[in-house]
Scaffold this active site. Structure first.
Site, short mmCIF file in Angstrom:
data_model
loop_
_atom_site.label_atom_id
_atom_site.label_comp_id
_atom_site.label_asym_id
_atom_site.label_seq_id
_atom_site.Cartn_x
_atom_site.Cartn_y
_atom_site.Cartn_z
N HIS A 285 -1.58 1.74 -4.02
CA HIS A 285 -1.96 3.21 -3.76
C HIS A 285 -1.24 4.11 -4.42
O HIS A 285 -1.10 5.30 -4.40
CB HIS A 285 -1.93 3.75 -2.39
CG HIS A 285 -3.22 2.73 -1.77
ND1 HIS A 285 -3.05 2.47 -0.19
CD2 HIS A 285 -4.56 1.98 -2.07
CE1 HIS A 285 -4.13 1.81 0.03
NE2 HIS A 285 -4.86 1.48 -1.01
N GLN B 69 0.85 -1.32 0.01
CA GLN B 69 0.07 -0.02 0.09
C GLN B 69 0.83 1.02 0.07
O GLN B 69 0.47 2.37 -0.12
CB GLN B 69 -0.93 -0.09 1.36
CG GLN B 69 -1.78 -1.14 1.60
CD GLN B 69 -2.33 -1.28 2.67
OE1 GLN B 69 -3.30 -0.70 3.14
NE2 GLN B 69 -1.60 -2.06 3.52
N ASN B 70 2.13 0.98 0.16
CA ASN B 70 3.04 2.30 0.04
C ASN B 70 3.38 2.95 -1.17
O ASN B 70 3.57 2.17 -2.06
CB ASN B 70 4.35 1.73 0.77
CG ASN B 70 4.13 1.25 2.32
OD1 ASN B 70 3.23 1.58 3.02
ND2 ASN B 70 5.07 0.56 2.91
N1 APR Z 1 6.99 -1.82 12.45
C1 APR Z 1 5.68 -2.55 12.08
N2 APR Z 1 4.55 -1.95 12.03
C2 APR Z 1 4.69 -0.98 12.64
C3 APR Z 1 5.72 -0.09 13.02
C4 APR Z 1 6.90 -0.75 12.74
N3 APR Z 1 8.17 -0.37 13.20
N4 APR Z 1 5.37 1.30 13.58
C5 APR Z 1 3.93 1.12 13.23
N5 APR Z 1 3.41 -0.11 12.80
C6 APR Z 1 2.28 -0.48 12.28
C7 APR Z 1 1.07 0.32 13.25
O1 APR Z 1 0.96 -0.48 14.40
C8 APR Z 1 -0.27 0.13 12.34
O2 APR Z 1 -0.89 -1.02 12.46
O3 APR Z 1 1.82 0.16 11.11
C9 APR Z 1 0.45 0.51 10.99
C10 APR Z 1 0.23 1.69 10.40
O4 APR Z 1 -1.10 1.89 9.82
P1 APR Z 1 -1.82 3.03 8.87
O5 APR Z 1 -1.18 4.27 9.39
O6 APR Z 1 -3.21 2.83 8.95
O7 APR Z 1 -0.95 2.56 7.51
P2 APR Z 1 -1.54 1.59 6.34
O8 APR Z 1 -2.14 0.58 6.98
O9 APR Z 1 -0.30 1.32 5.51
O10 APR Z 1 -2.58 2.39 5.53
C11 APR Z 1 -3.15 2.07 4.37
O11 APR Z 1 -4.12 4.20 4.31
O12 APR Z 1 -4.19 6.57 4.08
C12 APR Z 1 -4.12 5.39 3.35
O13 APR Z 1 -3.14 5.14 1.42
C13 APR Z 1 -2.72 5.03 2.69
O14 APR Z 1 -1.57 3.32 1.95
C14 APR Z 1 -2.18 3.91 3.14
C15 APR Z 1 -3.50 3.23 3.71
#
Ligand code: APR
Length: 232
Positions: free
Chosen positions: A105, A87-88
């Site tokens: 994304h 998703q990154n």
């Molecule tokens: N290692 C692993 N996981 C981690 C770490 C780490 N060091 N630090 C934080 N996290 C976890 C958090 O616990 C959380 O579950 O990463 C996750 C981040 O969640 P989000 O911020 O919601 O990111 P993501 O799931 O990628 O979001 C999905 O949302 O806004 C949109 O387009 C954007 O692609 C993104 C999508």
């Protein structure tokens, strides 16, 4: 034929590279409301702010380095067929050496025409400015899937997920759909792991073995498990 591992990643896999997640405390959406920077309406209303938000993402991406989690995911290719569905928008999986990466994304190191979504260009500087145009004369925009826009790579990602023999989620809150639904498209009975230090709902925890650790430490642990007895 080696087994097929599908690794589904979110912002958490890049957190230890210094890139902020979206929904953790002090996450990106806390400082920039989604509706002001990540929707087609925001782009119409205030393109300058949208460009500024993504220019900062691009600058930080260019300054960041892949961490051990990205590298271990790439190294799994020595033992398995591996597809990364991320998703990154950063390119840290590619820079760590992963050869099959699908971006659900979009990609921050690309820009595209705002009138023709098929006109996509690489960008090798951090800033995209108002006035920079595509060959059809329209303003270039970040090559990003905004909220409210279709996710064109989703059908491809579903097809790949359905062929997984092992499914691994790293660093995603699993709250953004349709991406998060991939977890439920896997074949029944395959091993599914979730590496993430966060809390998850019962319905997610029913599906996965939860390694409640940061990406680097969790990937180190899982890499050991997956390469000690390579499943062929
Ligand atoms: N290692 C692993 N996981 C981690 C770490 C780490 N060091 N630090 C934080 N996290 C976890 C958090 O616990 C959380 O579950 O990463 C996750 C981040 O969640 P989000 O911020 O919601 O990111 P993501 O799931 O990628 O979001 C999905 O949302 O806004 C949109 O387009 C954007 O692609 C993104 C999508």
């Amino acid at each position: 034929m080696s087994k097929h591992i599908v690794v589904f990643t979110g912002a958490g896999v890049s957190a230890e590279s210094g890139l902020k997640t979206f929904r953790d405390s002090d996450g990106l959406w806390e400082n920039y409301p989604i509706e002001e920077v990540a929707t087609p309406e925001a782009w119409k209303r205030n393109p300058e702010l949208v460009l500024e938000f993504y220019n900062l993402r691009r600058k930080q991406c260019m300054e960041a380095q892949p961490n051990e989690a990205h590298k271990l995911i790439a190294e799994l290719e020595k033992y398995y067929k591996v597809t990364v569905i991320t998703q990154n928008i950063d390119d840290l999986h590619e820079r760590a050496g992963s050869s099959n990466v699908i971006h659900l994304h979009g990609e921050i190191m690309k820009v595209r025409s705002s009138v023709d979504e098929n006109l996509i260009y690489p960008i090798n500087k951090w800033n995209l400015e108002l006035g920079e145009k595509c060959e059809k004369g329209s303003q270039l925009r970040p090559h990003i899937v905004w909220f409210g826009e279709p996710v064109p790579m989703m059908p491809v990602a579903i097809g790949i997920t359905q062929t997984a023999d092992i499914f691994i989620v790293v660093g995603s809150s699993l709250v953004v759909y349709p991406a998060a639904s991939l977890l439920y498209y896997t074949k029944s009975g395959i091993p599914k792991y979730l590496i993430d230090p966060g809390e998850f709902s019962e319905s997610v925890l029913r599906e996965v073995i939860h390694i409640k650790k940061k990406a680097t430490e969790g990937m180190r642990e899982l890499f050991e498990i997956l390469t000690k007895n390579v499943w062929v």
